[in-house]
Design an enzyme around this catalytic site. Structure first.
Site, PDB file in Angstrom:
ATOM      1  N   GLU A 137      44.579  37.136  44.316  1.00 43.40           N
ATOM      2  CA  GLU A 137      45.083  38.404  44.868  1.00 43.40           C
ATOM      3  C   GLU A 137      44.104  39.089  45.808  1.00 43.40           C
ATOM      4  O   GLU A 137      44.494  39.972  46.570  1.00 43.40           O
ATOM      5  CB  GLU A 137      45.452  39.365  43.733  1.00 43.40           C
ATOM      6  CG  GLU A 137      44.282  39.896  42.938  1.00 43.40           C
ATOM      7  CD  GLU A 137      44.724  40.842  41.824  1.00 43.40           C
ATOM      8  OE1 GLU A 137      44.261  41.986  41.803  1.00 43.40           O
ATOM      9  OE2 GLU A 137      45.539  40.425  40.968  1.00 43.40           O
ATOM     10  N   HIS A 155      49.404  44.619  41.017  1.00 41.20           N
ATOM     11  CA  HIS A 155      48.312  45.185  40.227  1.00 41.20           C
ATOM     12  C   HIS A 155      48.474  46.697  40.065  1.00 41.20           C
ATOM     13  O   HIS A 155      47.532  47.469  40.271  1.00 41.20           O
ATOM     14  CB  HIS A 155      46.966  44.869  40.884  1.00 41.20           C
ATOM     15  CG  HIS A 155      45.837  44.742  39.883  1.00 41.20           C
ATOM     16  ND1 HIS A 155      44.902  43.740  39.930  1.00 41.20           N
ATOM     17  CD2 HIS A 155      45.502  45.501  38.816  1.00 41.20           C
ATOM     18  CE1 HIS A 155      44.033  43.888  38.949  1.00 41.20           C
ATOM     19  NE2 HIS A 155      44.396  44.962  38.252  1.00 41.20           N
ATOM     20  N   ARG A 167      44.387  39.536  33.655  1.00 39.98           N
ATOM     21  CA  ARG A 167      43.649  39.091  34.835  1.00 39.98           C
ATOM     22  C   ARG A 167      44.364  37.871  35.401  1.00 39.98           C
ATOM     23  O   ARG A 167      44.837  37.009  34.656  1.00 39.98           O
ATOM     24  CB  ARG A 167      42.199  38.748  34.482  1.00 39.98           C
ATOM     25  CG  ARG A 167      41.330  39.969  34.208  1.00 39.98           C
ATOM     26  CD  ARG A 167      41.081  40.775  35.479  1.00 39.98           C
ATOM     27  NE  ARG A 167      40.309  41.990  35.238  1.00 39.98           N
ATOM     28  CZ  ARG A 167      40.848  43.179  35.020  1.00 39.98           C
ATOM     29  NH1 ARG A 167      42.165  43.304  34.970  1.00 39.98           N
ATOM     30  NH2 ARG A 167      40.083  44.243  34.841  1.00 39.98           N
TER      31      ARG A 167
END
Length: 338
Positions: free
Chosen positions: A264, A296, A235
């Site tokens: 993000e 991601h 994360r």
């Protein structure tokens, strides 16, 4: 059951539509992220399906509940973007995908390490410009290097098996790791400070909770070996981005591979190629030749997408039938304990 999908992409739709042939739910696709401002689109839908960069805060959840939503299905393992306390107060059931493909994320972790080590991203750009020089592309043998895995859940364990295959020495940071599991994985259990001191490569695989936010801050980065590499496929907020920039600027940190970034939201999963990037920290990180950032995508394999779709639709089916959600349900106490 009628399900409103938010923050949707082509890869989502293909996987869910294929999996839904076995369930027969009514799927409706919305491109915007799920926030307080867009929650009205879900009015009349008993279930919504949310992605990792949606913002399910108290106001958003209230709007969903007012519109008749009773189930929030997260097509992700992470749930730090959901106010679970408010969800409980409103009687909303929240389910997630606790496991889809640990191998997908672990393999992407290894890909970032290898690309940074052997300067693959820089070599590719050079050759595209007919520059075949090898200067500045020296890497190191993975064999014999010390890799610290912070978090030994399913993904961390998959990563351990991969790095053990390279002949790396493994350190494991996880208070829940048993001695038997440590022996099976071939790693040495240590505290975080000791792992940072010894490791050539540090890889983060823990969930984001209040206790793990900025787990790797300026003090932690200072404890790392000079020239060491850090990888974050967990994360974004596990790693203090401002501190990371300073550690890179000073030359203390050798390299960083990031598949996640703490700010993000509103950037990753979007095409911003015609815009000016407004995030100054991310823009600075992108200038470093020893930093590799992917948006991601560690989870993005066919196998993982199919598992996410199947697990999510199964959870919806159980909810529709009034059956217990089982291990896919997430409650407020999990966000506190991690």
């Amino acid at each position: 059951m009628r399900i409103a999908f938010f923050d949707t992409h082509r890869f989502d739709r293909a996987a869910f539509e294929e999996a839904n042939a076995a369930f027969g739910h009514a799927l409706t696709w919305f491109e915007p992220r799920l926030t307080q401002q867009t929650a009205g689109l879900a009015t009349g839908f008993p279930a919504v399906c949310s992605f990792v960069n949606d913002r399910l805060d108290g106001a958003c959840l209230q709007a969903l509940a007012d519109g008749g939503t009773r189930l929030v299905a997260l097509r992700s393992a992470g749930f730090n973007h959901v106010d679970l306390v408010q969800a409980g107060r409103l009687g909303l059931t929240v389910v997630r995908v606790p496991e889809y493909s640990p191998q997908a994320v672990a393999e992407h972790t290894a890909a970032l390490v290898l690309a940074l080590n052997r300067k693959v991203h820089r070599a590719y750009a050079r050759v595209r410009e007919w520059n075949f020089s090898l200067d500045g592309l020296v890497g190191f043998d993975m064999y014999g290097k010390t890799v610290a895995l912070v978090g030994l859940g399913r993904i961390g364990r998959a990563a351990a098996r991969i790095f053990r295959g390279f002949g790396c020495r493994l350190l494991g940071v996880d208070p829940r790791l048993s001695a038997e599991d440590a022996r099976e994985l071939g790693l040495e259990p240590v505290e975080l400070a000791e792992a940072l001191r010894q490791a050539d490569i540090v890889s983060l695989h823990v969930p984001l909770t209040p206790a793990t936010r900025h787990l790797i801050d300026a003090a932690a980065l200072a404890k790392m070996k000079p020239g060491a590499m850090i990888i974050n496929t967990g994360r974004g907020a596990l790693l203090d981005s401002h501190a990371l920039v300073e550690a890179l600027k000073s030359g203390h940190l050798g390299a960083a591979g990031l598949d996640v970034y703490e700010e993000e939201e509103g950037i990753f999963f979007q095409d911003l190629s015609e815009q000016v990037l407004q995030d100054d920290v991310l823009a600075r990180l992108l200038t470093f030749p020893n930093v590799l950032i992917t948006a991601h995508q560690a989870f993005l394999t066919r196998e993982a997408l199919h598992a996410i779709a199947r697990t999510t639709l199964e959870s919806v089916q159980r909810f529709e039938r009034g059956e217990p959600a089982g291990p896919t349900e997430v409650r407020a106490e999990q966000a506190i304990k991690g």
